[in-house]
Structure formats: C-alpha cells, structure tokens
Design a protein around this motif. Structure first.
Motif, PDB file in Angstrom:
ATOM      1  N   ALA A  50      13.804  46.023  53.854  1.00 26.81           N
ATOM      2  CA  ALA A  50      12.936  47.121  54.303  1.00 26.81           C
ATOM      3  C   ALA A  50      11.737  47.271  53.359  1.00 26.81           C
ATOM      4  CB  ALA A  50      13.727  48.425  54.386  1.00 26.81           C
ATOM      5  N   ASP A  99      17.268  46.009  61.416  1.00 26.08           N
ATOM      6  CA  ASP A  99      17.607  47.126  60.538  1.00 26.08           C
ATOM      7  C   ASP A  99      16.448  47.450  59.589  1.00 26.08           C
ATOM      8  OD1 ASP A  99      19.514  48.923  59.052  1.00 26.08           O
ATOM      9  OD2 ASP A  99      19.071  47.458  57.473  1.00 26.08           O
ATOM     10  N   ARG A 130      14.465  50.969  59.551  1.00 28.77           N
ATOM     11  CA  ARG A 130      14.456  51.799  58.339  1.00 28.77           C
ATOM     12  C   ARG A 130      13.039  52.077  57.850  1.00 28.77           C
ATOM     13  NH1 ARG A 130      17.071  49.639  53.643  1.00 28.77           N
ATOM     14  NH2 ARG A 130      17.521  47.626  54.583  1.00 28.77           N
ATOM     15  N   SER A 131      12.107  51.186  58.223  1.00 29.44           N
ATOM     16  CA  SER A 131      10.706  51.377  57.828  1.00 29.44           C
ATOM     17  C   SER A 131       9.950  52.243  58.832  1.00 29.44           C
ATOM     18  CB  SER A 131      10.010  50.017  57.707  1.00 29.44           C
ATOM     19  OG  SER A 131      10.751  49.182  56.855  1.00 29.44           O
TER      20      SER A 131
END
Ligand SMILES: [Mg+2]
Length: 230
Positions: free
Chosen positions: A148, A182, A186-187
C-alpha cells in the motif's frame, strides 16, 4: 484526469521465473544457501518482503537489517540482467501492447507502475519487452516494503507529473493478485483484477476488486467501459 497504475509480473509480462532464479543465485552467492525460493510464494509481495521471508524461514534469522536486505538486492539485480536475457519463456501478456499504445495516446490518462519490484529490477524486466517507454514513473518495492505504501508513492509521483487534480476514484490499481487489490483498496483507490497470474476472475472479485478481466485481449472493451474511458 485518470491515473492507471499497473503491476508488472503476471500483469504486463511473464519473465519465466527470471526473478526467482536471480534471487536464488544471490542467496547462494552471499549465504551459500541453495534453493532459497523453494516454498516461497512471491506473488504480489514486494522484493524486500520476500528477502525478509527467506532470512526468517531459511536462515532462521529473527532480525534482518536494512543493510542486509540492500546487499541481497544489489546482488539480485546483477543476476536479474542475465536471467531476464536468457529466459526462454519471457513474454508480454495478451493485449498489453495494444492497450498501452491506445492509452498512451490519450491526454486524459496517466500511466504508472505499482510493483513490488525494486525500481532497477522493474526496469530490467520491462526493457526486454520494450515497455519502459510507457511508464515515466511508478511506486516500487524500493519505496516501501508494504505494498500500500508503494501504491501511494506512485500516486504522489503522478501528481508531480500533472497540473490537473487526480481524484481517488479516478485512480485504478491494476494487478493479478489479491495483494494488489488489497493495497489499492487500503490506499483508497479503485482496483482492477487481471486473471493472467495464479488467480481467477472470481477470486480477484472476491478479494474486493471493483472489477476483473481475464486478460487485456479479451477484456479490453469491458476495461475501457468500466474505467469510464469509453
Ligand atoms: Mg503480479
């Protein structure tokens, strides 16, 4: 302005295991460790995370310093030149040249990389397929061990490349593993799965991808529609 951030391995190209072989050779030269990559699943992991895993699981080392990881990476990159060059099965994945050529020609799209490869390794892998010309910037395993972090770094570099604001929902992280998805989520970005690696369209959707395609040859039109480019 839209930002498209592409993973490299099993998304743009397959190197035929060049990275694994190069890391094996580096670990054998530096630590006399043979078969370092046996039992290590590298897909979607960053280079420093893979090396840390080898230290922990194969050399039974709890603490691994940044210097040690850097030393391995230096040796790895040296071997990578040779392994990419000699790979019999290196290839650019279906539809990649066509989609990149058409996106590069647009003035409402920025192309970047979001890859777990260290930057020098990424550029070596892309050179043989003549793909470096499409990507002026990226986020790399050399920026962050956590995926991320490198995705966010790629977006920061994109912002430096344009005077137009790029919204989070106009940023697409494109990759072949649940780890790519993912990291994109998440970013705070949108995510696109491409099933040219070890994971199916269904698995990538289940991992939370906004949408997924089998490859850029079959999925090109759907990709353009779903990213609102058509
Ligand atoms: Mg990949």
């Amino acid at each position: 302005m839209k930002l498209l951030l592409f993973d490299i391995d099993a998304t743009l190209i397959l190197t035929g295991g060049a990275g694994l072989k190069a890391l094996d050779r580096a670990m054998e030269r530096l630590f006399s460790l043979r078969g370092a990559m046996q039992g290590v699943a590298p897909h979607g992991k960053t280079d420093p995370a893979i090396i840390r895993e080898i230290f922990q699981n194969k050399l039974h080392r709890e603490h691994v310093s940044e210097e040690e990881i850097s030393t391995v990476l230096e040796s790895y990159v040296e071997f990578l030149h040779d392994e990419v060059e000699r790979s019999d099965t290196y290839h650019v994945l279906p539809g990649i040249f066509e989609i990149l050529e058409s996106l590069k020609a647009r003035n409402d799209v920025l192309l970047g990389l979001a890859t777990g490869n260290v930057e020098s390794g990424a550029r070596i892998k892309l050179r043989r397929g003549d793909l470096n010309r499409f990507f002026a910037f990226g986020g790399y395993g050399s920026d962050s061990e956590d995926r991320a972090g490198l995705v966010r770094r790629a977006a920061e570099r994109a912002a430096a490349h344009t005077s137009t604001r790029i919204e989070n929902d106009q940023t697409f992280v494109i990759g072949d593993t649940p780890r790519d998805i993912d990291a994109g989520r998440r970013s705070g970005f949108r995510t696109v799965g491409v099933a040219t690696g070890q994971h199916s369209v269904e698995e990538l959707r289940a991992a939370g991808a906004d949408f997924a395609i089998r490859n850029f040859d079959e999925g090109r039109d759907y990709f353009l529609r779903s990213t609102f480019m058509e």
